[in-house]
Design an enzyme around this catalytic site. Structure first.
Site, PDB file in Angstrom:
ATOM      1  N   CYS A  88      29.364  38.611  44.659  1.00  0.00           N
ATOM      2  CA  CYS A  88      29.887  38.727  46.025  1.00  0.00           C
ATOM      3  C   CYS A  88      29.934  37.361  46.697  1.00  0.00           C
ATOM      4  CB  CYS A  88      29.031  39.692  46.846  1.00  0.00           C
ATOM      5  SG  CYS A  88      29.042  41.391  46.226  1.00  0.00           S
ATOM      6  N   ARG A  89      28.945  36.544  46.421  1.00  0.00           N
ATOM      7  CA  ARG A  89      28.917  35.196  46.988  1.00  0.00           C
ATOM      8  C   ARG A  89      30.067  34.358  46.423  1.00  0.00           C
ATOM      9  NH1 ARG A  89      22.396  33.788  47.069  1.00  0.00           N
ATOM     10  NH2 ARG A  89      21.870  35.269  48.745  1.00  0.00           N
TER      11      ARG A  89
END
Length: 224
Positions: A88-89
């Protein structure tokens, strides 16, 4: 030595059980790598999205309807699966690379998270160049919420995504619920509607950046 035939039968039986278990495992892995059993997303309508309740995460928290975010200039919104997830990062960082182009278009970049545990949102913020809101009822993860459970770890594509993000230097933690799949939306101004809806089909399934920019360029700002 009459026990020898019985021993042979026992050995054959164990081999049969072992081969059956191996076959079942192979079949399971093969099926896990198809899209046959993936839950299908239900398209989110503008009417559904604009009524979602969001909360600000600053010192003075307030609750508001999501429609406020794109009323005048539209918006690009990332529904984050888990702020501590290194996949997600990675996507947040790549989506944020569009910030200069989006700013020229006057289109804001936002993210929503479905939970806030410890400092995970603050730790996620360096990867995301936009404001982050709390979506406690998980509206942006619907209308039909989808999850990928442990079968995701048997998918070749997921391991490719893991390796790609790890090789790029991203790291994370295991805090929070990470099975609910997220996505990215590009929503037009006013009643223009949903211009792009990318729903994650597996862990690390990122949105296509040129498609995001192309959709954002179609946004028609509303007069003040």
């Amino acid at each position: 030595m009459s026990f020898l035939p019985d021993l042979g039968i026992f050995t054959m039986g164990m081999w049969s059980i072992g081969l059956g278990a191996l076959g079942a495992a192979v079949t399971g892995i093969v099926l896990a790598n198809t899209d046959l059993f993936l839950s299908k997303p239900e398209k989110a309508t503008l009417e559904f999205l604009e009524e979602i309740e969001l909360k600000t995460l600053g010192s003075e928290q307030r609750t508001f309807k999501a429609g406020e975010l794109w009323k005048k200039n539209g918006a690009v919104i990332m529904a984050v699966r888990r702020p501590g997830c290194f996949l997600c990062r990675e996507e947040a960082s790549e989506l944020s690379s569009l910030k200069p182009q989006l700013s020229k278009l006057g289109v804001p970049l936002y993210a929503v998270v479905k939970e806030k545990i410890g400092t995970e949102v603050e730790d996620f913020q360096p990867y995301f160049k936009g404001e982050i809101f709390l979506d406690e009822k998980k509206g942006f993860y619907g209308p039909r919420r989808r999850k990928m459970m442990l079968s995701g770890f048997f998918r070749y594509g997921v391991w490719q995504n893991f390796f790609r993000a790890w090789k790029s230097g991203y790291s994370g933690n295991l805090e929070g619920e990470g099975f609910t799949l997220g996505g990215v939306y590009v929503i037009g101004a006013g009643r223009q509607g949903v211009l792009l809806e990318h729903r994650e089909k597996e862990f690390g399934d990122k949105v296509n950046l040129p498609c995001v920019l192309e959709a954002a360029e179609k946004i028609k700002p509303q007069p003040s």
